[in-house]
Design a protein around this motif. Structure first.
Motif, PDB file in Angstrom:
ATOM      1  N   THR A 282      37.579  66.043  42.990  1.00  0.00           N
ATOM      2  CA  THR A 282      36.354  65.661  43.704  1.00  0.00           C
ATOM      3  C   THR A 282      34.845  66.178  42.964  1.00  0.00           C
ATOM      4  OG1 THR A 282      36.198  67.641  45.058  1.00  0.00           O
ATOM      5  CG2 THR A 282      37.665  65.993  45.826  1.00  0.00           C
ATOM      6  N   LEU A 283      33.932  65.406  43.465  1.00  0.00           N
ATOM      7  CA  LEU A 283      32.543  65.902  42.883  1.00  0.00           C
ATOM      8  C   LEU A 283      31.743  66.282  43.734  1.00  0.00           C
ATOM      9  CD1 LEU A 283      30.673  65.651  40.501  1.00  0.00           C
ATOM     10  CD2 LEU A 283      30.138  63.152  41.101  1.00  0.00           C
ATOM     11  N   LYS A 284      31.282  67.396  43.631  1.00  0.00           N
ATOM     12  CA  LYS A 284      30.469  68.008  44.772  1.00  0.00           C
ATOM     13  C   LYS A 284      28.926  67.731  44.233  1.00  0.00           C
ATOM     14  CE  LYS A 284      31.275  72.433  45.691  1.00  0.00           C
ATOM     15  NZ  LYS A 284      31.549  73.881  45.672  1.00  0.00           N
ATOM     16  N   ASN A 285      27.975  67.468  45.192  1.00  0.00           N
ATOM     17  CA  ASN A 285      26.652  67.001  45.127  1.00  0.00           C
ATOM     18  C   ASN A 285      25.597  67.971  45.967  1.00  0.00           C
ATOM     19  OD1 ASN A 285      27.204  64.838  43.158  1.00  0.00           O
ATOM     20  ND2 ASN A 285      28.443  64.189  45.167  1.00  0.00           N
ATOM     21  N   GLY A 298      25.368  67.884  40.402  1.00  0.00           N
ATOM     22  CA  GLY A 298      26.654  67.610  40.543  1.00  0.00           C
ATOM     23  C   GLY A 298      27.710  68.612  39.925  1.00  0.00           C
ATOM     24  N   GLY A 301      34.539  69.584  42.331  1.00  0.00           N
ATOM     25  CA  GLY A 301      34.304  70.228  43.788  1.00  0.00           C
ATOM     26  C   GLY A 301      35.248  71.560  43.966  1.00  0.00           C
ATOM     27  N   GLY A 339      26.810  60.805  47.371  1.00  0.00           N
ATOM     28  CA  GLY A 339      27.517  60.592  46.007  1.00  0.00           C
ATOM     29  C   GLY A 339      26.295  60.223  45.056  1.00  0.00           C
ATOM     30  N   TRP A 360      35.878  60.516  39.384  1.00  0.00           N
ATOM     31  CA  TRP A 360      36.016  61.571  40.385  1.00  0.00           C
ATOM     32  C   TRP A 360      35.986  60.597  41.663  1.00  0.00           C
ATOM     33  CZ3 TRP A 360      35.375  66.307  38.917  1.00  0.00           C
ATOM     34  CH2 TRP A 360      35.097  66.453  37.404  1.00  0.00           C
ATOM     35  N   THR A 362      34.150  61.309  45.445  1.00  0.00           N
ATOM     36  CA  THR A 362      32.806  61.768  45.724  1.00  0.00           C
ATOM     37  C   THR A 362      32.270  60.953  47.156  1.00  0.00           C
ATOM     38  OG1 THR A 362      30.642  62.550  45.074  1.00  0.00           O
ATOM     39  CG2 THR A 362      31.503  60.269  44.280  1.00  0.00           C
ATOM     40  N   HIS A 370      34.033  57.914  51.733  1.00  0.00           N
ATOM     41  CA  HIS A 370      33.867  58.444  50.271  1.00  0.00           C
ATOM     42  C   HIS A 370      34.114  57.376  49.470  1.00  0.00           C
ATOM     43  CE1 HIS A 370      33.823  62.599  52.152  1.00  0.00           C
ATOM     44  NE2 HIS A 370      33.279  62.979  50.893  1.00  0.00           N
TER      45      HIS A 370
END
Length: 566
Positions: A282-285, A298, A301, A339, A360, A362, A370
Motif C-alpha cells: 500500500t501507499l501511505k500519503n 508518499g 504503507g 491518493g 501500489w 492507495t 481505494h
C-alpha cells in the motif's frame, strides 16, 4: 614539580545524595547530581559545583591543547549578539523558536548566540584584507544558548551549555579540505584522550548550511541521535543523513488503475487486513502544510514518515500536520482515503521507494474507496524525491546492500565544510595574489564541552557510581580516612606527600561520617584511585584500590606513594 592542591571534603562545597533526583531520566543526570558535581538552577540551566568544574576544566584543557596543536588561535566573542548579521544570513528566522531573542531598552534586537558563524566572519572581514592573512583558524570556548522546548537529561540537553566552536578561513576549496582534515584529526585525538568510545558518521548540515558534514557520536542508551553502522563495509551515518538512489523499475503489464470499494478502512492496518495484502503493498500519503501550503508525502504503507527529514527538506519553511479544519476547507481531500492520482493544488513528494514503475494500492480520493494498480510515473507524478522514511534495523546499506545495524548515541562533535554561504551573505573578500577580490571559503567545527562530561558519565559509570578516566577526573587519588584521629592524621599526612609529588588529591577527612558512607561516596564520586587509611594505620599500612577494576592491595605508605607517583 609544584605542590598540587589538597581538597579536603570537610571544606568542600558539595553534598552527596543517596537517592536519585525525582526528575532524573538518564544515568548521567542521576549520578552527576548525586555525586555533587552539578545542581539544577532552572529548567535546562545548571550550576557547576567544585568537583564538576574541575572535570569541565579538564575537558576544556584537552580541547584547547589539541586546537592549539593544529595552529588554531583562541579568541573570545560575546554571547550577546546583534540581530543584523543573522538577518543577513537568514538565520534570525531560520532558527525559529529555539533562538533566544531579546530587546535592549532602546528597542534594539539582540540574540543569545547558539553558534557564531556570522560574528567570526565579520571579525575576519575586519582583520584580514589580503591573501597573505590566510589561511587562519580561530576558536573559542564559549557559553551557548538554545531555547529548548523540553530541556531534559540534565546537562545533556540544556538551554545553556559550554561549547568549543572553531572556524577556518581559506582562499580555495583545497585549503578548506585541509582545514577540515586538521580538525577531524584533532577531534579524534581529543576524544581518545578523553577516553570516549566514539564513531565518526556522515551527517546533515541543517541550519548551518554547507556541503560535507560529519558527526562524532558517543554510543549510549541516553543518546538522542540514532546512527546506522554497516557490519560489512565502512559506511556509517546518522539516520537523518542516509539517502538511497532512485531506482525506476519496469512496470511491465500492470493492469489499468481500478477503484475498489473498501468501506471502513481509513488506516493502513485496516486496509491491509480487509484486502489480505501486506502493508508494504500500500501507499501511505501523509498531508502536511509547508508555510500554509498543503503537501502530500508518499511512503510505502509499512514505513513511518520521519518528520525531522521532512522539516529539513523544506527548511527554513515551517512544517506542520494538517488538521481537521484543513480537511473541511478542502473537501477534495478525503481523510483516510487520499491518493496521489488526480490531486489538485497539492505538491506531491515521495520517498525513493515510490520509484517510477512501482505499483501500489492507495486512496481513491473518495470516501470508502481505494485504487489498485496505481503506478508511479503512469498514474501520478512525483514532484520531488526525498528520503523521508524512518530508517529501520536491517535496511540495506546504501554502499554495499548489507543490512544496517542501528544504535543510539550522543552527539559530542560536528564538523562542517560551510563553503561560501556566510562569506557571500556578509561579503567576506580578501585581495588575491593578482590584486583582485577573492571570496573566502569557510569551515565550522564544534565540540560540546559540557555535553562531553555527560557522555563520559554515561559511558564509564557502573553500579556504584561515576568512574572517570584519569585525565578528566577531578583528582588523581581519593584518600579516605576510615576511622578517627589516627586514620585522619595518616590520611592528611599521605595527602600532603602526594600533593608534594604533584598529584591532585581529594581527601575525605569529614568528622562524624561513618567509614561506610565515606566508602560509598568514594565509589560514587569516581576518582580513579582510592587510598584508604583504615584499621592498619597504626602499622603505617594503607589500602590502594583501583576504582575501575576493583583490585585492592595493602601497601606501606612509602610503597603507596611510590606506586601512585610512578
Amino acid at each position: 614539580m609544584a605542590n598540587a592542591p589538597v581538597q579536603r571534603m570537610s571544606q568542600l562545597m558539595a553534598k552527596t545524595l543517596r537517592d536519585d533526583p525525582a526528575d532524573a531520566e538518564v544515568l548521567s543526570h542521576k549520578l552527576l547530581v548525586r555525586a555533587g558535581y552539578v545542581r539544577r538552577t532552572a529548567a535546562g540551566v545548571w550550576t557547576w559545583l567544585p568537583l564538576g568544574k574541575k572535570v569541565l576544566a579538564n575537558v576544556e584543557r584537552i580541547v584547547r591543547e589539541e586546537m592549539d596543536a593544529i595552529g588554531a588561535q583562541e579568541v573570545l566573542l560575546p554571547a550577546l549578539l546583534p540581530r543584523e548579521p543573522y538577518d543577513a544570513t537568514g538565520r534570525w528566522d531560520e532558527y525559529g523558536a529555539e533562538l533566544f531573542r531579546l530587546k535592549d531598552r532602546k528597542g534594539g534586537d539582540y540574540l543569545l548566540g547558539p553558534t557564531h558563524e556570522e560574528i567570526f566572519t565579520l571579525l575576519v572581514k575586519d582583520q584580514a584584507s589580503s591573501y597573505k592573512d590566510l589561511p587562519v583558524i580561530l576558536y573559542q570556548v564559549q557559553t551557548k544558548f538554545r531555547d529548548e522546548a523540553r530541556p531534559r537529561a540534565g546537562i545533556l540537553r540544556g538551554r545553556e551549555f559550554l561549547m568549543k566552536d572553531s572556524y577556518s578561513f581559506d582562499l580555495e576549496d583545497e585549503g578548506l579540505a585541509h582545514s577540515y582534515a586538521l580538525h577531524r584529526q584533532a577531534y579524534q585525538r581529543v576524544f581518545e584522550r578523553l577516553g570516549l568510545d566514539y564513531r565518526i558518521v556522515a551527517a546533515t548540515a541543517g541550519a548551518m548550511g554547507g556541503s560535507k558534514s560529519e558527526e562524532f557520536l558517543a554510543p549510549a542508551e541516553a543518546g538522542e541521535d540514532t546512527f546506522a553502522d554497516c557490519p560489512n563495509c565502512d559506511f556509517a551515518a546518522n539516520t537523518e543523513a542516509i539517502t538511497y538512489e532512485l531506482k525506476p523499475v519496469e512496470a511491465g503489464e500492470v493492469p489499468a488503475l481500478e477503484e475498489i470499494p473498501t468501506p471502513d478502512t481509513p488506516t493502513i492496518e485496516t486496509l491491509a487486513a480487509s484486502l489480505g495484502v501486506p502493508a508494504s503493498a500500500t501507499l501511505k500519503n501523509l498531508l502536511v502544510k509547508v508555510d500554509g501550503e498543503i503537501v502530500a508525502v508518499g511512503v510505502p504503507g509499512d514505513r513511518e514518515v520521519d518528520m525531522d527529514k521532512v522539516e529539513a527538506h523544506f527548511a527554513p519553511a515551517s512544517v506542520e500536520l494538517v488538521t481537521v479544519d484543513d480537511f473541511v476547507a478542502r473537501p477534495d481531500l478525503v481523510r483516510g482515503y487520499v491518493g496521489p492520482q488526480g490531486l489538485e493544488k497539492v505538491t506531491y513528494v515521495a520517498d525513493p521507494r515510490v520509484a517510477p514503475g512501482t505499483s501500489w494500492i492507495t486512496g481513491a480520493n473518495k470516501e470508502g474507496m481505494h485504487a489498485k494498480n496505481v503506478v508511479a510515473g503512469r498514474d501520478f507524478e512525483v514532484e520531488a524525491y526525498v528520503d523521508v522514511v524512518v530508517v529501520r534495523e536491517g535496511d540495506p546499506c546504501p554502499k554495499c546492500g548489507t543490512g544496517l545495524k542501528l544504535d543510539r548515541a550522543i552527539e559530542i562533535g560536528h564538523i562542517f565544510q560551510l563553503g561560501r554561504k556566510y562569506a557571500d551573505a556578509l561579503k567576506l573578500d580578501v585581495l588575491g595574489p593578482n590584486g583582485k577580490p577573492v571570496r573566502v571559503t569557510m569551515g565550522s567545527y564544534g565540540i560540546g564541552v559540557s555535553r562531553a562530561v555527560a557522555a563520559l558519565a554515561e559511558q564509564t559509570a557502573d553500579e556504584q557510581g561515576l568512574c572517570w578516566p584519569a585525565e578528566v577526573a577531578p583528582a588523581d587519588v581519593h584518600v579516605v580516612a576510615a576511622g578517627k584521629a589516627l586514620q585522619t592524621e595518616l590520611a592528611l599526612d599521605v595527602s600532603g606527600k602526594l600533593a608534594e609529588a604533584g598529584l591532585r588529591v581529594l581527601v575525605d577527612d569529614r568528622a562524624g561520617v561513618s567509614p561506610g558512607v565515606k566508602f560509598t561516596d568514594a565509589e560514587l564520586i569516581g576518582v580513579p584511585k582510592i587510598l584508604v587509611a583504615g584499621r592498619r594505620s597504626g602499622d603505617g599500612v594503607v589500602e590502594l584500590k583501583d576504582r575501575r577494576t576493583g583490585e585492592r592491595e595493602e601497601l606501606t605508605v612509602d610503597e603507596a606513594i611510590a606506586r601512585l607517583t610512578a
